[in-house]
Design an enzyme around this catalytic site. Structure first.
Site, mmCIF file in Angstrom:
data_model
loop_
_atom_site.group_PDB
_atom_site.id
_atom_site.type_symbol
_atom_site.label_atom_id
_atom_site.label_comp_id
_atom_site.label_asym_id
_atom_site.label_seq_id
_atom_site.Cartn_x
_atom_site.Cartn_y
_atom_site.Cartn_z
ATOM 1 N N TYR A 85 1.075 -1.162 -0.017
ATOM 2 C CA TYR A 85 0.025 0.043 -0.197
ATOM 3 C C TYR A 85 0.783 1.205 0.074
ATOM 4 O O TYR A 85 2.107 1.213 0.610
ATOM 5 C CB TYR A 85 -0.867 0.029 1.252
ATOM 6 N N GLU A 140 -3.852 7.528 -3.333
ATOM 7 C CA GLU A 140 -3.685 6.262 -2.673
ATOM 8 C C GLU A 140 -3.379 5.339 -3.862
ATOM 9 O O GLU A 140 -4.224 5.102 -4.898
ATOM 10 C CB GLU A 140 -4.929 5.906 -1.952
#
Ligand code: ADP
Ligand code: MG
Length: 389
Positions: free
Chosen positions: A109, A197
């Site tokens: 991530y 993101e």
């Protein structure tokens, strides 16, 4: 302002952030053509909606043949995709993205946000890629590595190295990871993003970092500097009532409770929602009618609140400072003439000319208008009127 994955990936490409080859399309014929153009033996067919969690909801599928690309495109296009982020109503899929399938060795991530506590941008990485990052943050926060970035100096090499080592990268992977992080930071700053993101950021079996997902939201206050971004706005992804409110200078956010709220001032609107919660109820919306609330804005406010069929009562909580309460009281009466308000309206008007306001409302003898003594009383009455706790 939010954009779609395919638009975020266009920006990634401009900044040199590696992404799989892909194209946004509108029908299954185009899907097949695109898959052929991209080549390879595996493709991802991805619903383009503003909410995340598409994979789990059946909005992201891998295809191993061109026929499968067509089948997935047909099943995803036009579906009502329900994910953890869309809420129970779901979101209609109008566009899909076809991209080359990637052989994933590891999923990470990577994200950037402004940390309001330290007042600087923060870059985050985690080995828990592909998972809901909110869940990781709540249950295993130690698995998220964060670096705070001084905007005067920018993202420093040692910070990138620190992140890389903490997520277990090998030395040979560090150079690419360095470039990746640098470019992401550059994009975030240049574009006045409020969040970027990448979940998952993958390391492929041939040692390349690739952004498989892309989410960007922009700071609305800086949009005037980015006309090309404004062009990317997709109104069909936005709540129609919120767009309507926007036209009249009202800040409205739809929520899923049953107590409609009409308040002046964002701070008071927030505390009104808190107090409704405290009384065991659930607000149906956030609505700030602004400092210059008038009969027109109040009427429009009622209309917008009542578009939501869940609303069982409306709590009008106005503090008269610059705006006078007697005017608002008249505004409410006018508004109930224009808009047919069928649910109880609990009214708390405090501040300038509040006594006159009470008189006006009393003299109108409308049985669906219930006066409240103060904020707490109003919230209690509103929750009761909406059917109780
Ligand atoms: P969402 O986060 O909305 O569920 P993603 O874009 O993250 O959507 O896709 C969900 C999952 O599908 C990813 O975690 C990844 O495992 C897989 N996936 C997505 N795109 C590709 C791709 N191009 N190749 C291989 N797998 C993919
Ligand atoms: Mg994702």
């Amino acid at each position: 302002m939010k954009i779609h994955e395919y638009q975020a990936k266009e920006l990634f490409a401009k900044y040199g952030i590696p992404i799989p080859a892909g194209k946004m399309i509108h029908n299954s014929e185009e899907a097949m053509e695109t898959a052929k153009e991209i080549g390879g033996g595996i493709w991802a067919v991805k619903a383009q909606i503003h909410a995340g969690g598409r994979g789990k909801g059946g909005g992201v599928k891998l295809a191993r043949t061109i026929t499968e690309v067509k089948e997935h495109a047909e099943s995803i296009l036009g579906m009502n995709l329900i994910t953890a982020q869309t809420g129970a109503e779901g979101q209609l899929v109008r566009k899909i993205y076809i991209e080359g399938g990637v052989d994933i060795a590891k999923e990470f991530y990577m994200g950037m946000v402004l940390d309001r506590a330290t007042e600087v941008p923060v870059m985050m990485v985690s080995t828990e890629g592909g998972m809901e990052i909110e869940k990781v943050a709540a249950e295993t926060p130690e698995k998220i590595v964060k670096v705070s970035i001084d905007p005067l100096y920018g993202l420093q090499a040692f910070q990138i190295m620190e992140m890389g080592y903490k997520i277990g990268l090998h030395k040979k992977e560090m150079k690419e990871f360095y470039q990746f992080a640098k470019k992401l930071y550059e994009l975030y700053i240049d574009m006045d993003a409020s969040i970027v993101e990448i979940n998952p950021l993958v390391l492929t079996t041939d040692d390349k970092f690739v952004a498989l997902d892309a989410k960007i939201a922009f700071d609305d206050n800086a949009l005037y500097r980015h006309p090309a971004i404004v062009e990317m706005r997709d109104f069909s992804e936005e709540e129609p009532a919120e767009l309507e409110a926007d036209k009249y200078g009202l800040s409205y956010v739809k929520l899923d409770g049953n107590v409609g709220c009409m308040v002046n001032g964002a701070g008071l609107a927030m505390s009104t929602m808190d107090i409704i919660k405290h009384e065991g109820g659930n607000p149906a919306n956030f609505l700030d009618v602004g400092g210059a609330a008038s009969a027109v804005t109040v009427a429009k406010g009622f209309e917008i609140i009542l578009k939501d069929p869940n609303v069982k009562a409306i709590f009008v909580n106005i503090f008269g400072g610059i705006v006078r309460c007697d005017r608002i009281a008249n505004g409410i009466l006018e508004a109930t003439k224009v808009t047919n308000v069928t649910v109880p309206i609990i009214v708390r008007l405090d501040g300038t000319n509040s006594d006159e306001a009470s008189e006006i409302l009393e003299n109108a003898h409308l049985n669906n208008i219930i006066p409240a003594k103060d904020l707490a009383d109003g919230a209690k009455l509103a929750v009761e009127a909406a059917g109780g706790r």
